[in-house]
Enzyme design. Structure first.
Site, PDB file in Angstrom:
ATOM      1  N   GLY A   1     -75.563 -75.892  -4.302  1.00 33.88           N
ATOM      2  CA  GLY A   1     -76.477 -74.937  -4.913  1.00 33.88           C
ATOM      3  C   GLY A   1     -75.637 -73.967  -5.737  1.00 33.88           C
ATOM      4  O   GLY A   1     -74.429 -74.027  -5.704  1.00 33.88           O
ATOM      5  N   CYS A   2     -76.247 -73.061  -6.505  1.00 34.10           N
ATOM      6  CA  CYS A   2     -75.413 -72.301  -7.423  1.00 34.10           C
ATOM      7  C   CYS A   2     -76.104 -71.121  -8.063  1.00 34.10           C
ATOM      8  O   CYS A   2     -77.301 -70.964  -8.011  1.00 34.10           O
ATOM      9  CB  CYS A   2     -74.947 -73.189  -8.565  1.00 34.10           C
ATOM     10  SG  CYS A   2     -74.085 -74.621  -8.023  1.00 34.10           S
ATOM     11  N   GLY A   3     -75.257 -70.304  -8.751  1.00 32.48           N
ATOM     12  CA  GLY A   3     -75.749 -69.286  -9.665  1.00 32.48           C
ATOM     13  C   GLY A   3     -75.086 -69.493 -11.012  1.00 32.48           C
ATOM     14  O   GLY A   3     -73.972 -69.995 -11.081  1.00 32.48           O
TER      15      GLY A   3
ATOM     16  N   HIS B   1     -70.264 -69.719 -13.715  1.00 35.84           N
ATOM     17  CA  HIS B   1     -70.877 -70.464 -12.632  1.00 35.84           C
ATOM     18  C   HIS B   1     -70.330 -70.019 -11.285  1.00 35.84           C
ATOM     19  O   HIS B   1     -69.144 -69.756 -11.141  1.00 35.84           O
ATOM     20  CB  HIS B   1     -70.598 -71.960 -12.813  1.00 35.84           C
ATOM     21  CG  HIS B   1     -71.367 -72.806 -11.872  1.00 35.84           C
ATOM     22  ND1 HIS B   1     -70.822 -73.327 -10.736  1.00 35.84           N
ATOM     23  CD2 HIS B   1     -72.659 -73.210 -11.899  1.00 35.84           C
ATOM     24  CE1 HIS B   1     -71.742 -74.027 -10.088  1.00 35.84           C
ATOM     25  NE2 HIS B   1     -72.868 -73.968 -10.769  1.00 35.84           N
TER      26      HIS B   1
END
Lengths: 506, 377
Positions: free
Chosen positions: B16-18, B188
């Site tokens: 998952g990520c931002g 990221h």
């Protein structure tokens, strides 16, 4: 050879009538296509020898007075000399003939679909609720270019420059398998035609030509050209949405077909364009196809005859070297390849072929898809997988292994009442499916069974949507060929390798 | 030894990520402090196992050369790769990538950069006529696949990726991004679930001028991968981001699709919408789905992809991951969270949440912003 008055072969089933319940309505006599029942003055008498356990009598007995049971009389048990083998020997020693039966193999080979499990989303990616979100099953069959060329109109809007090859649009990735008029009744074909039209899918005429009554359903019909070329003429080729060249059939790879003269009545004679009462014999090979280059010629002859407006499908049985064979077929110009696995059905086939020739569709399909991808030509043709697709689960697994769509034959007949008794070849089908006897055909109401077929395919489609949603995708093309979503259980390393999937747990 | 390649999972990496992106359509440059600040607001969207940035316009002096950023986990790998580079490329300049030791990035591979161009008389010319771009792609894949302990993580012109294991704000300090200037930045913050300490797995993922940062898990990964393999892409990293990058490379560079159509392949409109369009558009979009159905990215994603002419940010076809966009003058911001944008641009001209599947596209020298995908088709 003289026929012994005694046979070693005992009846397989007993048709037992409970005379206390029986009201002597004689409906069983009327319903049984095999002549098991007769009236003995005051009660129904059963001739057990004729019973095939097709289920018609007890289904229609108003009093529930009939039960069909396996004959408890034993043939002495022996794990090596099973009673089926002994009975076959007795039959052949009595007749000197090849043993023939209908439907797919009755042998218990490994069913690979039952050893493949599906994936679902948990946490890291969300599943999608098919009741709330669109879930697309629309499928296009036909050759796809590897890339698109675009040009721009005066407003700088992109427009399609590539001329797309003809495509068959399916609203759900099912087609009805090829079953000819002759092998099945016209009413059975009509039921499929009605369902196909309502579902936005297609049926297949099989090799028996196209009856006039079905001409209005052309947009939902693939017309077939087989080695007997029955009913093939220019209008026929143009009356469907696609043309299929039948090379082989999963139940009987390498051999032809034989519809006996007694089944060739006026209507079938007209549709097949052969005289009434003559045997309709399909040769084992097409006598103008002795090699792959000949197939190419026939494909393009048909394309010429249909103005390149119809996709051409080639149907083959899954045999040992199927990947290379299909690669050749694709390179020969086929737009669709229909692969029929060894447990596919038939109207009649020698048991020796049916039970021992060919390979499972799961393995064939996996290898074909992989081979076409390795050669960079997977886009050149769509693949239809067939050969005993028994449930939506089988269909989903076939699509994940690489099929564009699946064909169902036996399952469609089961909808119409078929109990897979395997006696299609006799022409006595009590359900009115594989018979031409008017009194039997009449009982199969195309509209009633058309609706049931519609229900079945709708139900299976909903089930596919359910699985797609669980997998977190909302379009069938994201499942097609996505073997990462499959895992094997109870399979050897070699089997996993052939299927191109990992063992569960990995 | 540090892990550069994906030797963790058998099949693929999940995370998952931002993410954040900042672009100035007039090509006015800013240093890395804004993007660092924005992504640091999204600290909790990562778990310290991967952070990275891509910047465009940072190598103006070498703008015509391919800038290779390579990570090595040992010097013999460096020697082997350099021998390959010397044989096939003219190396104008090579140097270690400047870094600043911080206590938070305590272990890192050798990080080296090369400004190079393919030799005109290189050996492969004997066999085929590859364009420079194709040759660079092949070289990147060759090194990443066949050279143990070496990984090319950036290979475009006048752009660079800077990434590693750590929170993105620490990675920014490590690479001294405040001293780097560029007109387009992406960032990221990674939250992998099964691949700890993997330097190569951090985003952005790049190939030539393409860079992709991505939040999501592509549920259609299996078929996307097999589709790309048919076109001889080697998916050695086993990440979704790699798949996205290669699909874009195939569609745009190899098949020559306009970018606005390429994005409709990634997040194609639904048939029930296509069916209502006018004849030409319907025909085009159906053909795109027929041909590129296996390239459809299905499942949740928000991606920002950047290339030499601009930036595109978009969601999957039913918007299963967050993505917010904002404009302020010639700046466009995109981020997983509005707070990240407001941290560097407190009162933007407009802020909106792009609709599912409709890309935010910004191109340089064309200040007009195209909002939404299908309107521009």
């Amino acid at each position: 050879m003289t026929k012994s008055s005694f046979s070693n072969i005992q009846s397989e089933y007993l048709a037992l009538v409970d005379h206390n319940k029986c009201v002597r309505c004689k409906r069983c006599i009327q319903n049984c296509g095999w002549g098991v029942y007769s009236f003995g003055g005051d009660r129904i008498i059963s001739d057990h020898n004729k019973c095939v356990a097709c289920g018609r009598c007890y289904t229609y007995c108003p009093e529930g007075a009939i039960s069909i049971v396996k004959n408890p009389t034993v043939v002495r048990e022996n794990a090596n000399w099973k009673d089926g083998l002994m009975k076959d020997i007795w039959r052949q020693s009595e007749t000197g003939g090849i043993l023939i039966s209908g439907m797919g193999t009755t042998f218990k080979y490994k069913k690979y679909f039952d050893h493949v499990l599906l994936d679902a989303c948990q946490v890291t990616n969300p599943s999608i609720d098919p009741l709330r979100e669109p879930m697309e099953l629309r499928t296009y069959l036909g050759k796809k270019p590897s890339k698109l060329d675009i040009e721009f109109d005066k407003n700088d809007e992109p427009i399609l420059k590539t001329k797309m090859p003809p495509q068959i649009e399916l609203q759900t990735p099912f087609v009805f398998g090829a079953m000819s008029y002759g092998s099945i009744s016209l009413n059975a074909q009509k039921a499929m035609a009605l369902a196909a039209r309502a579902l936005g899918i297609i049926m297949n005429t099989g090799e028996g030509g196209l009856h006039d009554d079905l001409v209005p359903f052309g947009k939902n019909i693939i017309v077939q050209v087989a080695s007997g070329r029955f009913g093939v003429h220019r209008d026929y080729l143009n009356s469907g949405i696609a043309v299929e060249i039948k090379i082989g059939q999963g139940a009987k790879p390498g051999i032809g077909g034989h519809l006996p003269g007694e089944k060739i009545g006026v209507d079938i004679s007209k549709t097949r364009m052969i005289p009434v009462g003559t045997d309709a014999i399909s040769p084992a090979p097409h006598h103008d196809i002795y090699s792959i280059e000949d197939l190419r010629q026939l494909i393009f002859a048909i394309k010429e005859a249909t103005d390149y407006e119809k996709p051409i499908s080639v149907k083959v049985a899954a045999v040992h070297n199927i990947a290379a064979i299909v690669s050749g077929i694709v390179r020969a110009g086929a737009d669709i390849v229909y692969i029929d696995g060894y447990s596919g059905g038939t109207g009649a086939a020698p048991n020796i072929i049916k039970n021992h020739v060919g390979i499972p569709i799961e393995l064939a399909l996996a290898q074909v898809d992989e081979r076409l991808r390795n050669e960079g030509i997977r886009n050149e043709a769509s693949i239809i997988a067939a050969g005993s697709i028994r449930s939506s689960a089988d269909a989903i697994k076939a699509i994940a292994l690489g099929a564009d769509a699946v064909a169902i034959g036996t399952a469609a007949l089961v909808v119409m009442g078929c109990h897979v008794c395997g006696k299609c070849n006799t022409g006595n089908c009590s359900w009115g499916i594989t018979t031409q006897r008017p009194e039997l055909v009449r009982r199969l109401d195309p509209e009633v069974y058309g609706e049931k077929l519609y229900n079945l395919i709708s139900a299976w489609s909903h089930e596919i949507q359910e699985v797609l949603g669980a997998m977190g995708v909302n379009s069938i093309e994201s499942l097609r060929g996505s073997r990462e979503r499959l895992r094997g259980v109870e399979l050897t390393d070699t089997e996993l390798k052939v299927l191109g999937i990992k063992h569960a747990g990995f | 030894m540090l892990k550069l390649k994906n030797e963790f999972s058998l099949e693929r990496d999940i995370s998952g990520c931002g993410l954040c992106g900042i672009i100035n359509s007039k090509k006015i440059k800013t240093n890395g402090s804004d993007i660092k600040k924005a992504i640091s607001i999204e600290h909790d969207r990562g778990n310290g196992l991967g952070g990275g940035f891509a910047v465009y316009g940072n190598y103006p002096d070498y703008a015509e050369l391919y800038a290779f950023h390579i990570m090595y986990d040992n010097l013999s790998a460096k020697k082997d790769v350099e021998e390959y580079l010397k044989n096939n490329f003219i190396i104008e300049k090579e140097e270690p990538i400047p870094t600043f030791k911080t206590s938070k990035i305590y272990d890192h591979p050798y990080l080296h950069r090369y400004f190079i161009k393919p030799k005109s008389d290189r050996q492969d010319k004997l066999f085929h006529e590859l364009g420079d771009d194709d040759f660079v792609v092949n070289s990147v894949m060759l090194i990443n696949q066949n050279y143990n302990g070496a990984y090319v993580f950036s290979s475009g012109k006048n752009m660079g990726a800077f990434k590693g294991v750590g929170y993105p704000e620490d990675i920014a300090d490590f690479y001294k991004l405040e001293e780097i200037e560029g007109y387009m930045w992406t960032a990221h913050n990674r939250f992998p679930t099964n691949t700890p300490g993997w330097w190569g797995g951090a985003h952005p993922f790049t190939l030539l001028d393409w860079s992709v940062v991505h939040n999501g898990e592509i549920s259609s990964y299996g078929i996307n991968k097999r589709y790309l393999e048919m076109y001889k892409y080697n998916l050695s990293l086993k990440t979704d981001t790699e798949v996205i990058t290669y699909i874009l490379d195939l569609l745009i560079r190899k098949h020559g699709l306009p970018i606005r159509l390429a994005v409709t392949v990634l997040a194609s409109p639904f048939y029930h919408n296509i069916d209502k369009m006018d004849k030409n558009k319907k025909e085009l979009l159906i053909a795109l789905r027929q041909i590129y159905g296996s390239a459809l990215l299905n499942g949740p994603f928000a991606i920002v992809f950047s290339y030499s002419n601009g930036m595109i940010a978009m969601n999957d076809r039913i918007k299963l991951r967050p993505l917010i966009a904002a404009t302020m003058g010639h700046f466009t911001y995109v981020a997983s969270e509005e707070a990240a944008i407001r941290a560097v641009c407190p009162s933007p001209d407009s802020v909106w949440s792009p609709k599912a599947g409709e890309p935010v596209m910004v191109e340089f020298e064309e200040p007009m912003l195209q909002k939404g995908g299908l309107v521009s088709l």
